[in-house]
Design an enzyme around this catalytic site. Structure first.
Site, PDB file in Angstrom:
ATOM      1  N   LYS A 186      -6.397  -3.351 -12.575  1.00  0.00           N
ATOM      2  CA  LYS A 186      -6.583  -2.188 -13.327  1.00  0.00           C
ATOM      3  C   LYS A 186      -7.928  -2.529 -14.242  1.00  0.00           C
ATOM      4  O   LYS A 186      -8.189  -3.624 -14.261  1.00  0.00           O
ATOM      5  CB  LYS A 186      -5.489  -1.797 -14.273  1.00  0.00           C
ATOM      6  CG  LYS A 186      -4.153  -1.394 -13.780  1.00  0.00           C
ATOM      7  CD  LYS A 186      -4.181  -0.051 -13.059  1.00  0.00           C
ATOM      8  CE  LYS A 186      -2.569   0.086 -12.625  1.00  0.00           C
ATOM      9  NZ  LYS A 186      -2.463   1.235 -11.687  1.00  0.00           N
TER      10      LYS A 186
HETATM   11  C1  LIG Z   1      -1.054   1.579 -11.599  1.00  0.00           C
HETATM   12  C2  LIG Z   1      -0.292   2.658 -11.786  1.00  0.00           C
HETATM   13  C3  LIG Z   1       0.910   2.923 -12.343  1.00  0.00           C
HETATM   14  C4  LIG Z   1       1.889   1.952 -12.774  1.00  0.00           C
HETATM   15  O1  LIG Z   1       1.698   0.401 -12.296  1.00  0.00           O
HETATM   16  P1  LIG Z   1       2.573  -0.654 -12.491  1.00  0.00           P
HETATM   17  O2  LIG Z   1       2.134  -1.450 -11.447  1.00  0.00           O
HETATM   18  O3  LIG Z   1       3.884  -0.254 -12.572  1.00  0.00           O
HETATM   19  O4  LIG Z   1       1.949  -1.233 -13.852  1.00  0.00           O
HETATM   20  C5  LIG Z   1       1.282   4.073 -12.453  1.00  0.00           C
HETATM   21  N1  LIG Z   1       0.672   5.163 -11.878  1.00  0.00           N
HETATM   22  C6  LIG Z   1      -0.495   5.221 -11.550  1.00  0.00           C
HETATM   23  C7  LIG Z   1      -1.263   6.242 -11.016  1.00  0.00           C
HETATM   24  C8  LIG Z   1      -1.000   3.887 -11.114  1.00  0.00           C
HETATM   25  O5  LIG Z   1      -2.445   3.617 -10.649  1.00  0.00           O
END
Ligand SMILES: *Cc1c(COP(=O)(O)O)cnc(C)c1O
Length: 380
Positions: A186
Site C-alpha cells: 500500500k
Molecule cells: C488491501 C485491501 C484491503 C485489506 O487488506 P489487508 O491485507 O487485510 O490489510 C481491503 N480492501 C481493499 C480494496 C484492499 O485493496
C-alpha cells in the site's frame, strides 16, 4: 535488473521509530497506538481512529459495529480485493454486487438504486486503485433510502474528493465509517495493519472494544462486555505507521510523479487506455493499471503479462472479479456474464511496476517492453 510490482519506502526515520519502541517497556496497547490513531484520524479529517491488525479486520469490525447481520443485503462492487465482500459474508449478510463504471472502475451509481430491495441495509463502496467513488451520489442515495454507507478506502489513503459544496474531503471520511490498510504494497505500511476512521463515537467505541476481546475502555483485563477478537495492532507497527504518515505527502507526490511519467510514455500507444485524474478528484496512486482497449481478449492480455514477466518486469492482472471466485460462484450462484463491465475490464488490465523510487528510465524500460508485448497481439 528485475523490477518488482511494488516496493515499500522505508528510511532511517522508520527504523529509529521502531527501535525506540523496542527499547521501551510498552510493546502493545501503549502510547504509539493512541498517537497513530489520532494522527491518522486528523489526517483523514475524522474524529476517531481505531488501529487494527489489517484492513480486513477494519472492514469486519465496521460491518459488526453498524449492526449488519444475517440476511441483510449490502450493495458492493465485484471489482475489488476480495476482503471488501468477505467482510459482509463474515456476518452472514449477503453481498449484492453492482457492476462498475468502465472508466472510473468504481461502483456504477446509475445501477445502485435498481439493486435496492427491502432487505438492503448498506452500501459498501471501494475507492478502487486510489480513485474516489462517486460519493455525492452515494450519500444522496443512502440518505433517501435510509441505508448505512461504508467506505473501503484501503487503496486510497490521502485521495481527495470535492463535495457538492466545493469543499475537499479525504477518502475514508465520506461515509458512516471508512478504513485503511497498511500491508507493504500500500501507499504507506506498518508491515501488517489497518485503521478504522469515523466521526461516530459509538461506532469507534464498539470497534475499539471488539478489536480488544470485547473489553470496554477502562474495564479489567478479564471483563468482556461483548464478543470480541484480537485484532490489535502493536506499538511497533504503530511507530512505523507514525513515521510513514509523516512522510506520506512526500511519498504520494513521488507516486504521482511516476504515474505522470507512465502516462507520458504510454500516451501514444493506441492499444491501451491509461488512467487519468478527473475534475473534482485527486487520486492517491496505489497502483498503475492500464487496460488493453476493447476488442482485445483475455489471451491477448495474458500474452502481454507473459512478455513482461519473461523480462523480469513485475506485473499483475488486478482484479479477478470477486463474483467469479470459486466459493462465491457456489455460495451466491454467480456465473460468467453476471457483471459484464467488470468481467470485460478484468480481462484487459495490466498492473505495471509502481513504487516511489521507480526512475524515469525504468518507466521508459517498462513502457518499451509493454509496447513490444502489445505488438505481438493485435485487436480483432
Ligand atoms: C488491501 C485491501 C484491503 C485489506 O487488506 P489487508 O491485507 O487485510 O490489510 C481491503 N480492501 C481493499 C480494496 C484492499 O485493496
Amino acid at each position: 535488473m528485475p523490477l518488482p510490482l511494488s516496493q515499500p519506502d522505508l528510511t532511517d526515520a522508520e527504523i529509529t521509530a521502531v527501535l525506540e519502541v523496542l527499547r521501551s517497556p510498552r510493546l502493545a496497547l501503549g502510547p504509539k497506538v493512541t498517537a497513530f490513531e489520532q494522527a491518522l484520524a486528523d489526517y483523514s479529517g475524522c474524529r476517531f481512529g481505531v488501529a487494527v491488525n489489517s484492513g480486513t479486520s477494519a472492514l469486519h469490525l465496521i460491518v459488526r459495529a453498524l449492526g449488519i447481520g444475517e440476511g441483510d443485503e449490502v450493495l458492493t462492487t465485484p471489482f475489488s480485493f476480495v476482503a471488501s465482500a468477505n467482510c459482509i459474508l463474515f456476518e452472514r449478510a449477503v453481498p449484492v454486487f453492482v457492476d462498475i463504471d468502465p472508466i472510473t472502475l468504481n461502483l456504477d451509481v446509475d445501477r445502485v438504486e435498481a439493486a435496492i430491495t427491502p432487505r438492503t441495509r448498506a452500501i459498501l463502496a471501494v475507492d478502487i486503485f486510489g480513485r474516489p467513488a462517486d460519493w455525492a451520489r452515494l450519500q444522496e442515495i443512502s440518505r433517501r433510502h435510509g441505508l448505512l454507507l461504508i467506505e473501503d478506502s484501503c487503496e486510497a489513503i490521502g485521495a481527495r474528493y470535492r463535495q457538492p459544496d466545493g469543499a475537499w474531503a479525504r477518502c475514508g471520511s465520506l461515509a458512516d465509517a471508512g478504513c485503511f490498510a497498511f500491508y507493504p504494497n500500500k501507499q504507506m505500511t506498518t508491515g501488517e495493519g489497518g485503521m478504522i476512521v469515523t466521526d461516530n463515537e459509538e461506532t469507534a467505541r464498539l470497534c475499539r472494544s471488539m478489536s480488544n476481546q470485547g473489553r470496554d475502555e477502562g474495564a479489567g483485563w478479564l471483563q468482556h462486555a461483548r464478543l470480541g477478537y484480537n485484532y490489535r495492532l502493536s506499538d511497533l507497527n504503530c511507530a512505523l505507521g507514525i513515521a510513514q504518515l509523516q512522510r506520506l505527502p512526500e511519498m504520494l507526490a513521488a507516486r504521482a510523479q511516476v504515474a505522470t511519467w507512465y502516462n507520458e510514455a504510454l500516451a501514444d500507444l493506441p492499444q491501451i487506455e491509461t488512467p487519468a485524474e478527473r475534475e473534482g478528484e485527486e487520486i492517491s496512486w496505489f497502483v498503475y493499471v492500464v487496460r488493453l482497449t476493447e476488442g482485445h481478449t483475455r489471451a491477448d492480455r495474458d500474452a502481454v503479462l507473459a512478455h513482461l514477466r519473461a523480462r523480469e518486469i513485475g506485473c499483475s492482472d488486478y482484479f479477478t472479479p470477486i463474483h467469479l471466485q470459486p466459493y462465491l460462484r457456489e455460495q451466491l450462484s454467480h456465473a460468467p456474464g453476471d457483471f459484464p463491465v467488470t468481467e470485460s475490464v478484468s480481462a484487459r488490465t495490466v498492473a505495471l511496476p509502481f513504487y516511489n523510487r521507480l526512475t524515469r528510465e525504468q518507466v521508459a524500460e517498462v513502457s518499451a517492453a509493454l509496447q513490444e508485448g502489445l505488438a505481438t497481439r493485435s485487436p480483432r
